[in-house]
Design a protein around this motif. Structure first.
Motif, PDB file in Angstrom:
ATOM      1  N   ILE A 105       0.909  -1.022   0.094  1.00  0.00           N
ATOM      2  CA  ILE A 105       0.118  -0.046   0.295  1.00  0.00           C
ATOM      3  C   ILE A 105       0.926   1.337  -0.124  1.00  0.00           C
ATOM      4  O   ILE A 105       0.579   2.220  -0.614  1.00  0.00           O
ATOM      5  CB  ILE A 105      -0.886  -0.042   1.361  1.00  0.00           C
ATOM      6  CG1 ILE A 105      -1.951  -1.212   0.957  1.00  0.00           C
ATOM      7  CG2 ILE A 105      -1.932   1.231   1.365  1.00  0.00           C
ATOM      8  CD1 ILE A 105      -2.695  -1.581   2.137  1.00  0.00           C
ATOM      9  N   LYS A 154      -0.412  -2.633  -7.062  1.00  0.00           N
ATOM     10  CA  LYS A 154      -1.456  -2.860  -7.240  1.00  0.00           C
ATOM     11  C   LYS A 154      -1.989  -4.490  -7.837  1.00  0.00           C
ATOM     12  O   LYS A 154      -2.452  -4.846  -8.790  1.00  0.00           O
ATOM     13  CB  LYS A 154      -2.156  -1.905  -8.271  1.00  0.00           C
ATOM     14  CG  LYS A 154      -2.328  -0.606  -8.013  1.00  0.00           C
ATOM     15  CD  LYS A 154      -2.470   0.205  -9.000  1.00  0.00           C
ATOM     16  CE  LYS A 154      -2.446   1.765  -8.478  1.00  0.00           C
ATOM     17  NZ  LYS A 154      -2.512   2.864  -9.643  1.00  0.00           N
ATOM     18  N   PRO A 174      -6.444  -4.842   4.856  1.00  0.00           N
ATOM     19  CA  PRO A 174      -6.195  -3.550   4.242  1.00  0.00           C
ATOM     20  C   PRO A 174      -6.370  -2.067   5.003  1.00  0.00           C
ATOM     21  O   PRO A 174      -5.382  -1.215   4.701  1.00  0.00           O
ATOM     22  CB  PRO A 174      -6.858  -3.603   2.804  1.00  0.00           C
ATOM     23  CG  PRO A 174      -7.353  -5.171   2.466  1.00  0.00           C
ATOM     24  CD  PRO A 174      -7.322  -5.765   4.183  1.00  0.00           C
ATOM     25  N   VAL A 215      -7.720   0.096  -1.296  1.00  0.00           N
ATOM     26  CA  VAL A 215      -7.687  -1.088  -1.791  1.00  0.00           C
ATOM     27  C   VAL A 215      -9.197  -1.871  -1.890  1.00  0.00           C
ATOM     28  O   VAL A 215     -10.143  -1.649  -0.915  1.00  0.00           O
ATOM     29  CB  VAL A 215      -6.993  -2.245  -0.803  1.00  0.00           C
ATOM     30  CG1 VAL A 215      -7.063  -3.478  -0.982  1.00  0.00           C
ATOM     31  CG2 VAL A 215      -5.545  -1.571  -0.610  1.00  0.00           C
ATOM     32  N   MET A 234      -5.552  -2.093  -6.161  1.00  0.00           N
ATOM     33  CA  MET A 234      -5.090  -3.240  -5.582  1.00  0.00           C
ATOM     34  C   MET A 234      -6.279  -3.919  -5.287  1.00  0.00           C
ATOM     35  O   MET A 234      -7.399  -3.598  -4.709  1.00  0.00           O
ATOM     36  CB  MET A 234      -4.198  -2.851  -4.109  1.00  0.00           C
ATOM     37  CG  MET A 234      -4.095  -4.289  -3.568  1.00  0.00           C
ATOM     38  SD  MET A 234      -2.817  -3.900  -2.139  1.00  0.00           S
ATOM     39  CE  MET A 234      -2.843  -5.295  -0.731  1.00  0.00           C
TER      40      MET A 234
END
Length: 547
Positions: A444, A449, A485, A494, A519
């Motif tokens: 992150i 991604k 996430p 995300v 992502m």
């Protein structure tokens, strides 16, 4: 031209294509890290702990050809030992740099932090001797000979090297007489051995090639395919080294994994009278507990520094030289062999019933794109994924020889950073994820991604299939995986998905394809005892082997 030793090291690594350096800051490497961030075309990738860089660096190296990582003396370098050993086992070239105490502190034998408190400074370096192909203690006097030697060793052997770099040496200035240039690749004369292979083939009625990971390590895919095209010898791959051969080739048969291979492949390979083992190792996991049906002594071994045909052996010749030599062989195979039949699209039922491993991997087959990088974690993910049919431009990464669970999550950081434009698909289980989950934050932070599929089947299924299916030691604490996430700072960046059925998975595939620029994190729930068919078989083989 005057340069700091650290600067010279980084310039040398830049020359061989290293643009990302993975690691963790520590007081014995902080000043050296300044030399990394000061180079315009190089980036320092910081991890939350010292184990993950030893997985992300080889991920980068598998794609880029070489990588580098930096840890601090003692606590950092020992945390990286596991990952470096894995790179040694599977032939991945990583430059492991340890930022160390000053030479003044070392010569005085001081009881410095991160040491064992005995005034000794060579204990950790000794530990690296068995898991690296070369080691070096950098000084002001030897920097311009040792640094080139170590980088060239990593490139030549496709294995990690260890650099011990005292922090005062890293900051010292030297007069650089000549910029580093990698050693030229020498093509050795292997004609004597190639003639022996040709004579073997001339009497063969049913030849076959078994290939594996060393083709990936030395990036000899084109040479191998040329050899196959001109000789028309069919190819079977091992799971250790999947992706070594173009799976769209008309000469590709499929995966050979001993007694659990598809019957027509198994029969063809086991009854071959000329097996050329090119860049492969017949390990227990790759052959379902050594269950191959041929005599290993009859196999022609053509590996790096390892040639064997009958009673003739040699450890002098490189795999690139041997591979180039094979291109001089004049031979045409006329035997019929099994064809690899790619699965038909949609060979599964989409409904609201609980998702099974079998359907999951059939659907994954249709999801894979033409140039995706697929990373399959050791466990249910690897044993289900290695039978997937790849496209020519796919890359497949696993770690079936070393088999350190948790490897592929940080490895995905390396593979994704080697090429930001290729989609990375990570297939991992809940047990493995819990070892390196913190590196989701590194993804992150670096705006990566990948697409991450986490199989939640409540524990170590791969271990359950070997022993103790219902024992507590194969259980893990249940996490709220979909929250990860957000915990790691990706709440707004995300996309998180929940999958329990094939209908759910189909919808998620559509969302991922429609939203490629972010992502995706997918929790896939499946039964505790459900496993890919081949994992069941290999689990039984391992259980028998261990009894």
């Amino acid at each position: 031209m005057k340069k700091r030793v650290g600067e010279y090291l980084m310039d040398s690594l830049s020359t061989v294509g290293v643009e990302k350096v993975f690691g963790v800051p520590g007081d014995f490497n902080l000043a050296f890290l300044d030399d990394i961030v000061s180079i315009e075309d190089m980036e320092s990738v910081v991890h939350p702990s010292a184990f993950p860089p030893s997985s992300s660096a080889p991920g980068y190296a598998r794609m880029n050809g070489i990588s580098a990582m930096v840890t601090t003396f003692g606590v950092g370098e020992l945390s990286a030992v596991n990952g470096i050993a894995g790179s040694y086992a599977e032939r991945v070239p990583v430059i492991a740099i340890t930022g160390a105490p000053t030479t003044v502190v070392e010569e005085a034998g001081k009881y410095v932090h991160h040491s064992l408190g005995e005034g000794k400074f060579d204990s950790y370096r000794k530990m690296f001797k068995e898991i690296t192909t070369a080691q070096g203690y950098i000084t002001v006097e030897n920097a311009q000979t040792e640094i080139p030697r170590l980088i060239n060793a990593a490139l030549a052997e496709k294995r990690p090297v260890h650099i011990h770099l005292p922090i005062d040496v890293a900051q010292a200035e030297i007069e650089v007489e000549e910029a580093f240039k990698p050693a030229e690749i020498i093509n050795q004369d292997v004609s004597q051995y190639i003639e022996m292979v040709q004579q073997k083939l001339k009497t063969a009625q049913q030849p076959v090639i078994i290939t594996g990971h060393e083709i990936n390590s030395f990036k000899l895919h084109d040479e191998l395919e040329r050899f196959v095209e001109q000789t028309q010898i069919p190819v079977a791959q091992l799971s250790l080294g999947k992706g070594a051969f173009n799976e769209e080739s008309r000469y590709y048969m499929g995966i050979y994994d001993g007694s659990i291979a598809e019957e027509d492949i198994r029969n063809y390979v086991d009854n071959s009278d000329a097996i050329l083992n090119i860049g492969a190792k017949l390990t227990d996991s790759a052959t379902a507990g050594y269950s191959y049906g041929f005599d290993i002594d009859d196999v022609v071994i053509i590996n790096h520094l390892d040639f064997k045909l009958n009673d003739t052996t040699s450890s002098k010749f490189t795999l690139p030289s041997l591979m180039n030599g094979l291109l001089d062989i004049e031979y045409k195979n006329e035997a019929h062999f099994p064809e690899n039949n790619r699965p038909e699209k949609g060979d599964y039922t989409v409904d609201n019933a609980p998702l099974t491993q079998e359907t999951y991997f059939k659907m994954m087959q249709d999801f894979i794109g033409l140039d995706d990088i697929i990373l399959a974690e050791q466990g249910t993910s690897f044993f289900g994924a290695y039978d997937l049919n790849l496209y020519k431009d796919n890359t497949f990464i696993g770690q079936p020889l070393w088999g350190s669970i948790g490897y592929t999550l940080p490895a995905t950081i390396g593979t994704q950073m080697s090429n930001l434009y290729r989609r990375n698909i990570l297939l991992i289980g809940d047990g493995s994820l819990q070892l390196t989950a913190q590196d989701i934050s590194t993804m992150i932070r670096n705006d990566l991604k990948p697409v991450i599929f986490v199989i939640n089947n409540d524990g170590y299924t791969v271990e359950r299939k070997i022993h103790g299916e219902h024992q507590v030691y194969n259980d893990i604490q249940m996490w709220d995986y979909k929250m990860l996430p957000a915990v790691f700072g990706g709440k707004d960046t995300v996309a998180v998905h929940d999958v329990e059925t094939s209908a759910d998975l189909e919808n998620v595939f559509l969302k991922i394809n429609n939203e490629p620029n972010q992502m995706h994190f997918i929790e896939v729930k499946m039964g505790v005892s459900d496993a890919p068919e081949k994992l069941d078989a290999i689990g039984q083989a391992f259980s028998k082997q261990n009894s």
